[in-house]
Design an enzyme around this catalytic site. Structure first.
Site, PDB file in Angstrom:
ATOM      1  N   LYS A  13       0.831  -1.202   0.000  1.00 17.33           N
ATOM      2  CA  LYS A  13       0.000   0.000   0.000  1.00 17.33           C
ATOM      3  C   LYS A  13       0.871   1.261   0.000  1.00 17.33           C
ATOM      4  O   LYS A  13       0.592   2.207  -0.713  1.00 17.33           O
ATOM      5  CB  LYS A  13      -0.936   0.015   1.218  1.00 17.33           C
ATOM      6  CG  LYS A  13      -1.922  -1.145   1.236  1.00 17.33           C
ATOM      7  CD  LYS A  13      -2.925  -1.022   2.384  1.00 17.33           C
ATOM      8  CE  LYS A  13      -2.300  -1.102   3.756  1.00 17.33           C
ATOM      9  NZ  LYS A  13      -1.801  -2.443   4.122  1.00 17.33           N
ATOM     10  N   ARG A  89     -10.060   0.218   8.465  1.00 16.45           N
ATOM     11  CA  ARG A  89      -9.500  -1.056   8.882  1.00 16.45           C
ATOM     12  C   ARG A  89     -10.543  -1.931   9.557  1.00 16.45           C
ATOM     13  O   ARG A  89     -10.251  -3.067   9.920  1.00 16.45           O
ATOM     14  CB  ARG A  89      -8.371  -0.795   9.861  1.00 16.45           C
ATOM     15  CG  ARG A  89      -6.989  -1.170   9.343  1.00 16.45           C
ATOM     16  CD  ARG A  89      -6.007  -0.917  10.450  1.00 16.45           C
ATOM     17  NE  ARG A  89      -4.708  -1.439  10.193  1.00 16.45           N
ATOM     18  CZ  ARG A  89      -3.737  -0.810   9.551  1.00 16.45           C
ATOM     19  NH1 ARG A  89      -3.954   0.374   9.038  1.00 16.45           N
ATOM     20  NH2 ARG A  89      -2.558  -1.374   9.411  1.00 16.45           N
ATOM     21  N   ARG A 128      12.033  -4.142   5.992  1.00 16.84           N
ATOM     22  CA  ARG A 128      11.701  -2.738   5.737  1.00 16.84           C
ATOM     23  C   ARG A 128      12.458  -1.785   6.660  1.00 16.84           C
ATOM     24  O   ARG A 128      12.598  -2.030   7.846  1.00 16.84           O
ATOM     25  CB  ARG A 128      10.189  -2.546   5.940  1.00 16.84           C
ATOM     26  CG  ARG A 128       9.752  -1.086   5.838  1.00 16.84           C
ATOM     27  CD  ARG A 128       8.304  -0.948   5.562  1.00 16.84           C
ATOM     28  NE  ARG A 128       7.450  -1.351   6.682  1.00 16.84           N
ATOM     29  CZ  ARG A 128       6.125  -1.333   6.627  1.00 16.84           C
ATOM     30  NH1 ARG A 128       5.511  -0.967   5.524  1.00 16.84           N
ATOM     31  NH2 ARG A 128       5.420  -1.698   7.658  1.00 16.84           N
ATOM     32  N   ARG A 161      10.650   0.047  12.078  1.00 11.85           N
ATOM     33  CA  ARG A 161       9.454   0.278  12.886  1.00 11.85           C
ATOM     34  C   ARG A 161       9.358  -0.751  14.015  1.00 11.85           C
ATOM     35  O   ARG A 161       9.711  -1.902  13.822  1.00 11.85           O
ATOM     36  CB  ARG A 161       8.212   0.185  11.992  1.00 11.85           C
ATOM     37  CG  ARG A 161       7.900   1.501  11.283  1.00 11.85           C
ATOM     38  CD  ARG A 161       6.849   1.378  10.225  1.00 11.85           C
ATOM     39  NE  ARG A 161       5.685   0.588  10.610  1.00 11.85           N
ATOM     40  CZ  ARG A 161       4.574   0.474   9.867  1.00 11.85           C
ATOM     41  NH1 ARG A 161       4.491   1.124   8.727  1.00 11.85           N
ATOM     42  NH2 ARG A 161       3.582  -0.262  10.263  1.00 11.85           N
ATOM     43  N   ARG A 172      -0.403  -8.658  13.690  1.00 14.71           N
ATOM     44  CA  ARG A 172      -1.014  -7.752  12.710  1.00 14.71           C
ATOM     45  C   ARG A 172      -1.768  -8.542  11.643  1.00 14.71           C
ATOM     46  O   ARG A 172      -2.838  -8.127  11.190  1.00 14.71           O
ATOM     47  CB  ARG A 172       0.056  -6.868  12.066  1.00 14.71           C
ATOM     48  CG  ARG A 172       0.569  -5.776  13.004  1.00 14.71           C
ATOM     49  CD  ARG A 172       1.938  -5.277  12.600  1.00 14.71           C
ATOM     50  NE  ARG A 172       1.934  -4.535  11.345  1.00 14.71           N
ATOM     51  CZ  ARG A 172       3.044  -4.268  10.652  1.00 14.71           C
ATOM     52  NH1 ARG A 172       4.221  -4.701  11.076  1.00 14.71           N
ATOM     53  NH2 ARG A 172       2.963  -3.586   9.540  1.00 14.71           N
TER      54      ARG A 172
HETATM   55  P1  ADP Z   1       0.665  -1.542   7.962  1.00 14.52           P
HETATM   56  O1  ADP Z   1      -0.334  -1.361   6.864  1.00 14.52           O
HETATM   57  O2  ADP Z   1       2.043  -1.842   7.452  1.00 14.52           O
HETATM   58  O3  ADP Z   1       0.228  -2.521   9.018  1.00 14.52           O
HETATM   59  P2  ADP Z   1       0.129   1.157   9.124  1.00 14.52           P
HETATM   60  O4  ADP Z   1       1.204   2.158   9.166  1.00 14.52           O
HETATM   61  O5  ADP Z   1      -1.030   1.379   8.240  1.00 14.52           O
HETATM   62  O6  ADP Z   1       0.890  -0.216   8.786  1.00 14.52           O
HETATM   63  O7  ADP Z   1      -0.438   0.910  10.619  1.00 14.52           O
HETATM   64  C1  ADP Z   1       0.395   0.641  11.701  1.00 14.52           C
HETATM   65  C2  ADP Z   1      -0.437   0.458  12.967  1.00 14.52           C
HETATM   66  O8  ADP Z   1      -1.149   1.657  13.277  1.00 14.52           O
HETATM   67  C3  ADP Z   1      -1.501  -0.620  12.916  1.00 14.52           C
HETATM   68  O9  ADP Z   1      -0.990  -1.909  13.193  1.00 14.52           O
HETATM   69  C4  ADP Z   1      -2.473  -0.127  13.983  1.00 14.52           C
HETATM   70  O10 ADP Z   1      -1.983  -0.412  15.279  1.00 14.52           O
HETATM   71  C5  ADP Z   1      -2.445   1.380  13.806  1.00 14.52           C
HETATM   72  N1  ADP Z   1      -3.467   1.843  12.833  1.00 14.52           N
HETATM   73  C6  ADP Z   1      -3.241   2.422  11.625  1.00 14.52           C
HETATM   74  N2  ADP Z   1      -4.393   2.703  10.981  1.00 14.52           N
HETATM   75  C7  ADP Z   1      -5.379   2.288  11.812  1.00 14.52           C
HETATM   76  C8  ADP Z   1      -6.796   2.266  11.712  1.00 14.52           C
HETATM   77  N3  ADP Z   1      -7.439   2.723  10.617  1.00 14.52           N
HETATM   78  N4  ADP Z   1      -7.507   1.761  12.759  1.00 14.52           N
HETATM   79  C9  ADP Z   1      -6.897   1.281  13.856  1.00 14.52           C
HETATM   80  N5  ADP Z   1      -5.568   1.243  14.009  1.00 14.52           N
HETATM   81  C10 ADP Z   1      -4.801   1.742  13.002  1.00 14.52           C
END
Ligand code: ADP
Ligand code: ZN
Length: 214
Positions: A13, A89, A128, A161, A172
């Site tokens: 993404k 999400r 990453r 990260r 995750r």
């Molecule tokens: P990735 O897609 O690689 O898992 P993101 O940077 O999108 O990483 O998200 C990292 C973390 O941030 C998630 O694992 C979650 O804990 C939190 N997070 C991000 N977006 C949301 C969301 N829309 N709702 C709830 N938690 C979120």
């Protein structure tokens, strides 16, 4: 173009967002980035968020939706097109998003789903590295920086990260399957679902995207 990017962690993404930003000049709304910004501020809220992200759990729908709502209300470039990355999400977030976008008069065109093989997802995430200063994404083997630990683009320091370790990645993936995957159906029912192959690396992904949009 107004689009939501969907797919498990590591599907690409972020890379696709880079392509869309460069070629289509879309506003990039990443809730992950917004939450990491909040953590940087070191506020009590930031500490709470950090604990959740570090164990791979989701932050509350309420908090994340509020962040997105504020951004949608205040981003003057949104009318020119946007991509949402990491949001929604959960189905609840998807429902609330539809309302927020309707109110702002910028409804979605489509949702773009990317799937990739599990072993590839894991490799991408564990390798990453991210620039602390400009957010540029690297990979230890697929896309290493010219100088180890240093960003090609801005000279910033590269870091891993806290949630890109095997244990947290497993959590995750689990969260993705139970909470996020149902959203795919949500958009399919609205006839707004499109797909790209997340196994492709960035250059080929960009080509597949261009072909899809033609
Ligand atoms: P990735 O897609 O690689 O898992 P993101 O940077 O999108 O990483 O998200 C990292 C973390 O941030 C998630 O694992 C979650 O804990 C939190 N997070 C991000 N977006 C949301 C969301 N829309 N709702 C709830 N938690 C979120
Ligand atoms: Zn940088």
């Amino acid at each position: 173009m107004r689009v939501v990017l969907l797919g498990p962690p590591g599907a690409g993404k972020g890379s696709l967002a880079g392509v869309l930003k460069e070629q289509y000049h879309l506003s990039h709304i990443s809730t992950g980035d917004m939450l990491r910004e909040e953590i940087k501020k070191g506020t009590p809220l930031g500490m709470e968020i950090k604990a959740l992200i570090t164990k791979g759990a989701l932050v509350s729908d309420e908090l994340v939706t509020k962040l997105v709502e504020q951004r949608v209300a205040h981003d003057p470039d949104l009318k020119k097109g946007y991509m949402l990355d990491g949001f929604p999400r959960t189905v609840k977030q998807a429902q609330d998003l539809d309302q927020i976008l309707a109110k702002a008069n910028v409804p979605l065109d489509f949702a773009l789903n990317m799937e990739a093989d599990a072993d590839l997802l894991l490799k991408r995430l564990t390798g990453r590295r991210v620039c602390r200063k400009c957010g540029e994404i690297y990979h230890m083997t697929n896309h290493p920086p010219r100088k180890a630990g240093v960003c090609d683009a801005c000279g910033g320091e590269l870091y891993q990260r806290t949630d890109d370790n095997e244990e947290t990645i497993k959590a995750r993936m689990q969260v993705y399957q139970t909470s996020t995957q149902p959203i795919i159906d949500y958009y399919a029912k609205q006839h707004k679902l499109k797909k790209l192959d997340g196994n492709l690396e960035t250059v080929d992904l960009a080509k597949a995207l261009a072909a899809m949009l033609k």
